[in-house]
Design a protein around this motif. Structure first.
Motif, mmCIF file in Angstrom:
data_model
loop_
_atom_site.group_PDB
_atom_site.id
_atom_site.type_symbol
_atom_site.label_atom_id
_atom_site.label_comp_id
_atom_site.label_asym_id
_atom_site.label_seq_id
_atom_site.Cartn_x
_atom_site.Cartn_y
_atom_site.Cartn_z
ATOM 1 N N GLY A 1 0.805 -1.222 0.000
ATOM 2 C CA GLY A 1 0.000 0.000 0.000
ATOM 3 C C GLY A 1 0.836 1.269 0.000
ATOM 4 O O GLY A 1 0.690 2.117 -0.883
ATOM 5 N N PRO A 2 1.755 1.450 0.966
ATOM 6 C CA PRO A 2 2.605 2.642 0.963
ATOM 7 C C PRO A 2 3.501 2.740 -0.271
ATOM 8 O O PRO A 2 3.772 3.849 -0.752
ATOM 9 N N GLY B 1 1.327 4.064 -2.850
ATOM 10 C CA GLY B 1 1.082 5.480 -2.572
ATOM 11 C C GLY B 1 2.233 6.359 -3.023
ATOM 12 O O GLY B 1 2.021 7.394 -3.661
ATOM 13 N N CYS C 1 -2.882 4.883 -1.400
ATOM 14 C CA CYS C 1 -2.384 3.583 -0.946
ATOM 15 C C CYS C 1 -3.380 2.451 -1.214
ATOM 16 O O CYS C 1 -3.071 1.286 -0.957
#
Length: 301
Positions: A6-7, A10, A241
């Motif tokens: 996710g990060p 992002g 994210c």
């Protein structure tokens, strides 16, 4: 696995948005000097070229990123009959920067170029301030009660400024975007206002009334938009994210009361009350819609 990916997603999407913003911004800055040396139709053509880059390129690409590179589900209703050859005043609730991205996903390909009322101080914001000035966004200067008391001529000056700006648009269709609450909703702001609405801040009827009066006969419809984030609230970082499960955008076309197009909100009590009643009704219906969506979609995180 998603907590790690996710990060990373992002960061990659933030980098992509920054790169393509600089890319399209460079084209606008290259054209911008022509705005100072042209007049009439030539100047209008220069502005339209910059509008096309900002709206049809930058906004469209942002929408593509969010539709195809994040797993968020988009549920968009009420946009079937929108047309790029009509002018709209788009009014909406305001929760976060996500609202602007949701607008790009939902409306960019179906409405004419956006024009958002901007605080005058933001003209000094690097790159963004100069770009929105170049494509003729209406800049508004807020006056305090003390300033108006000292100089009554300030009353209505924003309306005249906006009228002159709209005169520059000529026969071009535009979409005026207005966050009626004037600021992003937070629990603290909601409590401080003692808002009568469960999910919304108090609406500011004056801004809508001024916009309708300034646009005049060029306005084809008011587009009432409700942004709703399932299981929210969510930040823009959450969106990038891929943590936002679903975004729902509900739109409907309305016609403004005729009195608002000709009445003086500041000086005419009847116009002021008509505007406040109209906006209050819209906000009551919007609050009920958000409550309905809340009940239908709320799931444990």
């Amino acid at each position: 696995m998603n907590r790690i990916f996710g990060p990373v997603r992002g960061l990659l999407l933030v980098a992509l948005v920054c790169v393509h913003t600089l890319f399209f911004g460079a084209f606008i800055f290259a054209i911008m000097p022509l705005k100072f040396v042209t007049r009439g139709r030539w100047r209008s053509g220069v502005v339209q070229a910059m509008e096309w880059i900002a709206h049809r390129c930058w906004c469209t690409f942002n929408g593509w990123i969010l539709r195809h590179l994040v797993p968020t589900r988009w549920t968009i209703r009420g946009t079937e009959n929108l047309r790029r050859d009509r002018s709209y005043l788009l009014i909406a609730n305001h929760l976060s920067w996500n609202d602007l991205f949701a607008m790009m996903v939902s409306f960019t390909d179906q409405v004419p170029p956006y024009k958002i009322f901007i605080k005058q101080q933001l003209i000094w914001l690097p790159i963004v301030g100069q770009v929105v000035w170049a494509i003729d966004f209406p800049f508004m200067k807020r006056y305090t009660r003390e300033q108006i008391a000292a100089d009554p001529s300030l009353v209505g000056r924003d309306v005249e400024t906006t009228r002159r700006m709209f005169a520059r648009y000529g026969d071009r269709q535009v979409t005026i975007f207005n966050f009626v609450e004037g600021t992003r909703r937070t629990p603290a702001k909601h409590a401080a206002q003692q808002s009568p609405y469960k999910h919304l801040l108090k609406p500011r009827a004056g801004g809508v009334s001024y916009a309708i009066r300034a646009i005049g006969s060029k306005l084809d419809a008011v587009l009432d938009v409700t942004f709703f984030y399932v299981n929210g609230p969510w930040t823009t970082w959450d969106l990038f994210c891929g943590r936002v499960p679903e975004i729902i955008v509900e739109a409907r076309e309305l016609q403004a009361p005729p009195a608002l197009a000709s009445g003086d909100y500041s000086g005419d009590l009847g116009t002021r009350k008509a505007a406040q009643r109209w906006i209050a009704t819209i906000w009551e219906e919007k609050d009920a819609l958000i409550e309905q969506l809340e009940q239908q979609t709320r799931v444990p995180r």
